[in-house]
Design a protein around this motif. Structure first.
Motif, PDB file in Angstrom:
ATOM      1  N   PHE A 187       1.915  12.958   3.320  1.00 17.14           N
ATOM      2  CA  PHE A 187       3.092  12.093   3.439  1.00 17.14           C
ATOM      3  C   PHE A 187       4.331  12.852   2.961  1.00 17.14           C
ATOM      4  O   PHE A 187       4.593  12.970   1.775  1.00 17.14           O
ATOM      5  CB  PHE A 187       2.900  10.825   2.625  1.00 17.14           C
ATOM      6  CG  PHE A 187       4.035   9.847   2.742  1.00 17.14           C
ATOM      7  CD1 PHE A 187       4.624   9.569   3.971  1.00 17.14           C
ATOM      8  CD2 PHE A 187       4.530   9.209   1.609  1.00 17.14           C
ATOM      9  CE1 PHE A 187       5.674   8.678   4.072  1.00 17.14           C
ATOM     10  CE2 PHE A 187       5.582   8.311   1.702  1.00 17.14           C
ATOM     11  CZ  PHE A 187       6.157   8.052   2.940  1.00 17.14           C
ATOM     12  N   PHE A 188       5.089  13.409   3.910  1.00 13.34           N
ATOM     13  CA  PHE A 188       6.279  14.183   3.583  1.00 13.34           C
ATOM     14  C   PHE A 188       7.497  13.281   3.512  1.00 13.34           C
ATOM     15  O   PHE A 188       8.095  12.917   4.521  1.00 13.34           O
ATOM     16  CB  PHE A 188       6.504  15.282   4.628  1.00 13.34           C
ATOM     17  CG  PHE A 188       5.712  16.526   4.374  1.00 13.34           C
ATOM     18  CD1 PHE A 188       6.148  17.475   3.476  1.00 13.34           C
ATOM     19  CD2 PHE A 188       4.505  16.728   5.021  1.00 13.34           C
ATOM     20  CE1 PHE A 188       5.420  18.617   3.233  1.00 13.34           C
ATOM     21  CE2 PHE A 188       3.761  17.871   4.790  1.00 13.34           C
ATOM     22  CZ  PHE A 188       4.224  18.821   3.884  1.00 13.34           C
ATOM     23  N   HIS A 189       7.842  12.919   2.309  1.00 13.87           N
ATOM     24  CA  HIS A 189       9.028  12.101   2.070  1.00 13.87           C
ATOM     25  C   HIS A 189       9.505  12.411   0.657  1.00 13.87           C
ATOM     26  O   HIS A 189       8.685  12.575  -0.258  1.00 13.87           O
ATOM     27  CB  HIS A 189       8.702  10.606   2.212  1.00 13.87           C
ATOM     28  CG  HIS A 189       9.916   9.740   2.250  1.00 13.87           C
ATOM     29  ND1 HIS A 189      10.624   9.391   1.111  1.00 13.87           N
ATOM     30  CD2 HIS A 189      10.566   9.158   3.290  1.00 13.87           C
ATOM     31  CE1 HIS A 189      11.649   8.635   1.449  1.00 13.87           C
ATOM     32  NE2 HIS A 189      11.642   8.476   2.764  1.00 13.87           N
ATOM     33  N   VAL A 251      -1.127  17.170   7.380  1.00 11.48           N
ATOM     34  CA  VAL A 251      -0.047  16.712   8.257  1.00 11.48           C
ATOM     35  C   VAL A 251      -0.630  16.059   9.511  1.00 11.48           C
ATOM     36  O   VAL A 251      -0.122  15.037   9.988  1.00 11.48           O
ATOM     37  CB  VAL A 251       0.880  17.889   8.635  1.00 11.48           C
ATOM     38  CG1 VAL A 251       1.886  17.459   9.703  1.00 11.48           C
ATOM     39  CG2 VAL A 251       1.614  18.401   7.405  1.00 11.48           C
ATOM     40  N   MET A 252      -1.710  16.628  10.044  1.00 13.09           N
ATOM     41  CA  MET A 252      -2.368  16.054  11.225  1.00 13.09           C
ATOM     42  C   MET A 252      -2.873  14.639  10.943  1.00 13.09           C
ATOM     43  O   MET A 252      -2.801  13.757  11.800  1.00 13.09           O
ATOM     44  CB  MET A 252      -3.522  16.955  11.663  1.00 13.09           C
ATOM     45  CG  MET A 252      -3.075  18.287  12.258  1.00 13.09           C
ATOM     46  SD  MET A 252      -4.471  19.416  12.574  1.00 13.09           S
ATOM     47  CE  MET A 252      -5.349  18.513  13.857  1.00 13.09           C
ATOM     48  N   VAL A 253      -3.365  14.435   9.728  1.00 13.66           N
ATOM     49  CA  VAL A 253      -3.827  13.098   9.339  1.00 13.66           C
ATOM     50  C   VAL A 253      -2.660  12.121   9.322  1.00 13.66           C
ATOM     51  O   VAL A 253      -2.740  11.017   9.875  1.00 13.66           O
ATOM     52  CB  VAL A 253      -4.506  13.142   7.951  1.00 13.66           C
ATOM     53  CG1 VAL A 253      -4.775  11.734   7.443  1.00 13.66           C
ATOM     54  CG2 VAL A 253      -5.808  13.921   8.020  1.00 13.66           C
ATOM     55  N   HIS A 254      -1.578  12.544   8.687  1.00 12.56           N
ATOM     56  CA  HIS A 254      -0.430  11.644   8.567  1.00 12.56           C
ATOM     57  C   HIS A 254       0.210  11.351   9.925  1.00 12.56           C
ATOM     58  O   HIS A 254       0.757  10.259  10.134  1.00 12.56           O
ATOM     59  CB  HIS A 254       0.604  12.247   7.624  1.00 12.56           C
ATOM     60  CG  HIS A 254       1.714  11.307   7.283  1.00 12.56           C
ATOM     61  ND1 HIS A 254       1.524  10.190   6.492  1.00 12.56           N
ATOM     62  CD2 HIS A 254       3.028  11.305   7.629  1.00 12.56           C
ATOM     63  CE1 HIS A 254       2.675   9.536   6.367  1.00 12.56           C
ATOM     64  NE2 HIS A 254       3.604  10.196   7.052  1.00 12.56           N
ATOM     65  N   GLN A 255       0.143  12.300  10.849  1.00  9.34           N
ATOM     66  CA  GLN A 255       0.715  12.097  12.180  1.00  9.34           C
ATOM     67  C   GLN A 255      -0.213  11.304  13.098  1.00  9.34           C
ATOM     68  O   GLN A 255       0.151  10.976  14.230  1.00  9.34           O
ATOM     69  CB  GLN A 255       1.022  13.452  12.823  1.00  9.34           C
ATOM     70  CG  GLN A 255       2.124  14.234  12.118  1.00  9.34           C
ATOM     71  CD  GLN A 255       3.461  13.519  12.138  1.00  9.34           C
ATOM     72  OE1 GLN A 255       3.850  12.920  13.134  1.00  9.34           O
ATOM     73  NE2 GLN A 255       4.169  13.569  11.017  1.00  9.34           N
ATOM     74  N   GLY A 256      -1.412  10.989  12.632  1.00  6.87           N
ATOM     75  CA  GLY A 256      -2.342  10.197  13.419  1.00  6.87           C
ATOM     76  C   GLY A 256      -3.218  10.988  14.362  1.00  6.87           C
ATOM     77  O   GLY A 256      -3.933  10.411  15.193  1.00  6.87           O
TER      78      GLY A 256
END
Length: 286
Positions: A187-189, A251-256
């Motif tokens: 989660f990049f925030h 990142v792949m997980v967070h992007q679905g």
């Protein structure tokens, strides 16, 4: 009819996706099988290298550092295999792997220093090197030059050592926050701990690598007999590639792109993929 339709939908939900099964194995079973095979192939090779150094222990300071570096390979493989078996503990098990990978960077620098002599002898050798070697290169060209000699050597050692401290601290903080449900991987925030932890690791890792490059540039003529460049590439590949590989998977997980199944959460699937890849890569590294 409605009951029959509900039953049919439930059966489809409980059916493992075809993409996660092969020859009767579920996705997790297949990953565990692949990891086990590669670890079993890797262990004899790695332990043979370690045994040969211990059997011919003629240069204790150098070989002690080498054994610690080589031990990274079986440790990574075994830790990843255990993580595949206990998904719910994967993040905590990963902490050991991350801390040791940072330690191996420092051990590599210690190995190079030990080969060149003790700190006093090496400082004297570095003191006669051209001053331009201590001038920083991009992206750190704004920093003041390092004086060749004792100052240069100390800064190189601190550059590698800080990665051990930062990596271990971030890993410990990750486990604590995860335990309280305050950590979400990928989660990049700016408001997320993952974002800041990733930034800290990346900056620390880059600085450690940079100081190793500076040291190699200063002493490569004296190190030519041990072929340090190939060893440097191997260490860089194992440590830094595995970190970026894990980052991409998160990142792949967070992007679905990696999603939940009927039997596993996407986070556990991602960790399983990462652990399986590490098991495979450790055979190559050995």
């Amino acid at each position: 009819m409605r009951i029959a339709g509900d039953v049919e939908r439930m059966e489809r939900l409980l059916q493992p996706p075809a993409s996660l099964s092969l020859a009767g194995f579920s996705g997790s079973e297949l990953r565990h099988l692949i990891g086990t095979v590669f670890v079993l192939l890797m262990l004899p090779v790695a332990f043979t290298h370690i045994f040969q150094h211990l059997k011919n222990f003629r240069s204790p300071s150098e070989q002690r550092a080498l054994v610690r570096i080589i031990a990274m390979v079986p440790l990574f493989g075994l830790v990843s295999l255990v993580s595949l078996s206990f998904n719910h503990l994967a993040l905590y098990i990963q902490m050991l792997r991350e801390s040791y990978e940072a330690f191996s960077i420092y051990c590599f620098l210690k190995y190079l220093i030990s080969y060149l002599g003790d700190d006093q002898i090496l400082s004297a050798k570095l003191a006669i090197k051209p001053a331009r070697i201590g001038v920083h290169k991009p992206p750190f060209c704004c920093l003041a030059p390092w004086t060749m000699g004792e100052d240069f050597l100390l800064n190189c050692k601190l550059g590698a050592l800080q990665y051990v401290v930062v990596r271990s601290t971030v890993s410990l903080a990750t486990c604590v926050l995860y335990s309280f449900g305050l950590f979400e991987e990928g989660f990049f925030h700016p408001r997320s701990a993952y974002f800041w932890f990733t930034c800290a690791n990346c900056i620390s890792q880059t600085w450690a690598l940079y100081t190793l490059v500076l040291f190699y540039h200063a002493a490569y003529k004296d190190l030519v007999h041990i072929d340090p460049f190939s060893k440097f590439l191997c260490i860089k590949g194992v440590v830094f590639f595995s970190w970026w590989q894990g980052l991409i998977i998160h990142v792949m997980v967070h992007q679905g792109w990696i999603d939940d199944t009927a039997f596993k959460r996407k986070e556990h699937i991602a960790k399983g993929i990462q652990d399986t890849l590490v098991c495979v890569e450790m055979l190559v590294a050995s």
